[in-house]
Design an enzyme around this catalytic site. Structure first.
Site, PDB file in Angstrom:
ATOM      1  N   PRO A 235       0.994  -1.266  -0.005  1.00 24.19           N
ATOM      2  CA  PRO A 235       0.111   0.160   0.090  1.00 24.19           C
ATOM      3  C   PRO A 235       0.745   1.380   0.150  1.00 24.19           C
ATOM      4  O   PRO A 235       0.416   2.198  -0.461  1.00 24.19           O
ATOM      5  CB  PRO A 235      -0.706  -0.310   1.368  1.00 24.19           C
ATOM      6  CG  PRO A 235      -0.414  -1.178   1.946  1.00 24.19           C
ATOM      7  CD  PRO A 235       0.686  -2.021   1.226  1.00 24.19           C
TER       8      PRO A 235
ATOM      9  N   ASP B 209      10.217  -2.956  -8.146  1.00 24.91           N
ATOM     10  CA  ASP B 209      10.936  -4.037  -7.283  1.00 24.91           C
ATOM     11  C   ASP B 209      11.773  -3.030  -6.760  1.00 24.91           C
ATOM     12  O   ASP B 209      12.684  -2.307  -7.476  1.00 24.91           O
ATOM     13  CB  ASP B 209      11.668  -5.430  -7.601  1.00 24.91           C
ATOM     14  CG  ASP B 209      11.895  -6.245  -6.566  1.00 24.91           C
ATOM     15  OD1 ASP B 209      11.012  -6.850  -6.142  1.00 24.91           O
ATOM     16  OD2 ASP B 209      13.263  -6.488  -6.626  1.00 24.91           O
TER      17      ASP B 209
HETATM   18  P1  ITT Z   1       4.992  -5.654  -4.274  1.00 19.58           P
HETATM   19  O1  ITT Z   1       6.124  -7.115  -4.680  1.00 19.58           O
HETATM   20  O2  ITT Z   1       3.744  -6.284  -4.393  1.00 19.58           O
HETATM   21  O3  ITT Z   1       5.393  -4.498  -5.003  1.00 19.58           O
HETATM   22  P2  ITT Z   1       6.742  -5.612  -1.691  1.00 19.58           P
HETATM   23  O4  ITT Z   1       6.587  -4.807  -0.541  1.00 19.58           O
HETATM   24  O5  ITT Z   1       6.819  -7.183  -1.595  1.00 19.58           O
HETATM   25  O6  ITT Z   1       5.316  -5.484  -2.682  1.00 19.58           O
HETATM   26  P3  ITT Z   1       9.285  -5.784  -2.909  1.00 19.58           P
HETATM   27  O7  ITT Z   1       9.415  -7.110  -3.153  1.00 19.58           O
HETATM   28  O8  ITT Z   1       9.691  -4.805  -3.897  1.00 19.58           O
HETATM   29  O9  ITT Z   1       7.865  -5.179  -2.551  1.00 19.58           O
HETATM   30  O10 ITT Z   1      10.023  -5.421  -1.655  1.00 19.58           O
HETATM   31  C1  ITT Z   1      10.503  -3.931  -1.224  1.00 19.58           C
HETATM   32  C2  ITT Z   1      10.764  -3.846   0.090  1.00 19.58           C
HETATM   33  O11 ITT Z   1      11.700  -2.695   0.228  1.00 19.58           O
HETATM   34  C3  ITT Z   1       9.640  -3.360   0.635  1.00 19.58           C
HETATM   35  O12 ITT Z   1       8.676  -4.303   1.432  1.00 19.58           O
HETATM   36  C4  ITT Z   1      10.032  -2.275   1.883  1.00 19.58           C
HETATM   37  O13 ITT Z   1      10.399  -2.816   2.892  1.00 19.58           O
HETATM   38  C5  ITT Z   1      11.483  -1.832   1.076  1.00 19.58           C
HETATM   39  N1  ITT Z   1      11.012  -0.537   0.501  1.00 19.58           N
HETATM   40  C6  ITT Z   1      11.147  -0.258  -1.009  1.00 19.58           C
HETATM   41  N2  ITT Z   1      10.764   0.796  -1.123  1.00 19.58           N
HETATM   42  C7  ITT Z   1      10.890   1.505   0.018  1.00 19.58           C
HETATM   43  C8  ITT Z   1      10.662   3.029   0.667  1.00 19.58           C
HETATM   44  O14 ITT Z   1      10.270   3.941  -0.482  1.00 19.58           O
HETATM   45  N3  ITT Z   1      10.607   3.175   1.725  1.00 19.58           N
HETATM   46  C9  ITT Z   1      10.871   2.253   2.530  1.00 19.58           C
HETATM   47  N4  ITT Z   1      11.051   0.872   2.459  1.00 19.58           N
HETATM   48  C10 ITT Z   1      10.912   0.601   0.887  1.00 19.58           C
END
Ligand code: ITT
Length: 197
Positions: free
Chosen positions: A12, A71
């Protein structure tokens, strides 16, 4: 430019940032919540770019619409780039952001070198499985010794943002979007789209 786009994420925090960044454009934005539940693909790529591609192609085929997938994650220099592509699952498959952050603080307890960076890879794919665009963005910072601020999501409370001179979780959504890995990657994508018109 595309007329319709599905933001293919279950996170989200990411979804909110994309909606805000894409709001000025004449594109109808949908999310996975607009579709019946879709099983998640296995994110077994070795890079952010590979995983973004896996998600974009998979969800575009499943929804029948062009999809934008993200990602992203945090790379800590002293940990040889960890949590990296395992950012969401650093403390275990179903780990919460809180658990991931606790483990990271523990692993960095005696570390003086605290350079780190957020990275984001974006991929746009068509329902036929064709990759239209791939871009990335980086945001440099320092890993804090304890959580700071109550905005953002994921690792934001542990991230000191070099460009904002404040904690990422202290930033307003506009400030974060201006300097973040995701904001930079998305602006690259928008530049490509608008140059083509
Ligand atoms: P989707 O695959 O459904 O997009 P996810 O949360 O599993 O959701 P990822 O596999 O790309 O997404 O994991 C990215 C993780 O890295 C995410 O859960 C955060 O903990 C961290 N992350 C990514 N962007 C971030 C941000 O802008 N600020 C803080 N943490 C971030």
């Amino acid at each position: 430019m595309l007329k319709e786009l599905v933001i293919a994420t279950h996170n989200p925090g990411k979804l909110e940032e994309f909606k805000e960044l894409l709001a000025p454009l004449p594109i109808a934005i949908k999310s996975l919540a607009d579709f019946p539940p879709i099983e998640e693909p296995e994110e077994n790529g070795r890079s952010f770019a590979a995983n973004a591609r896996i998600k974009a192609v998979y969800y575009a085929k499943q929804t029948g619409l062009p999809c934008l997938a993200d990602d992203s994650g945090l790379e800590v220099q002293a940990l040889d780039g960890a949590p990296g592509v395992r950012s969401a699952r650093y403390a275990g498959e179903q780990a919460t952001a809180e658990e991931n952050n606790q483990l990271l603080l523990q692993n960095m307890k005696f570390q003086v070198k605290r350079s780190c960076r957020f990275r984001c890879a974006l991929c746009v794919a068509t329902p036929e499985g064709r990759v239209l665009n791939e871009v990335d963005g980086t945001c440099p910072g320092m890993l804090l010794h304890e959580p700071l601020g109550d905005g953002g999501f994921g690792y934001d409370p542990l991230f000191w943002c070099n460009e904002l001179h404040k904690g990422m979780a202290e930033a307003t959504p506009e400030e974060k979007n201006r300097v973040s890995h995701r904001g930079k990657a998305l602006r690259r994508l928008l530049n490509i789209w608008t140059r083509r018109r």
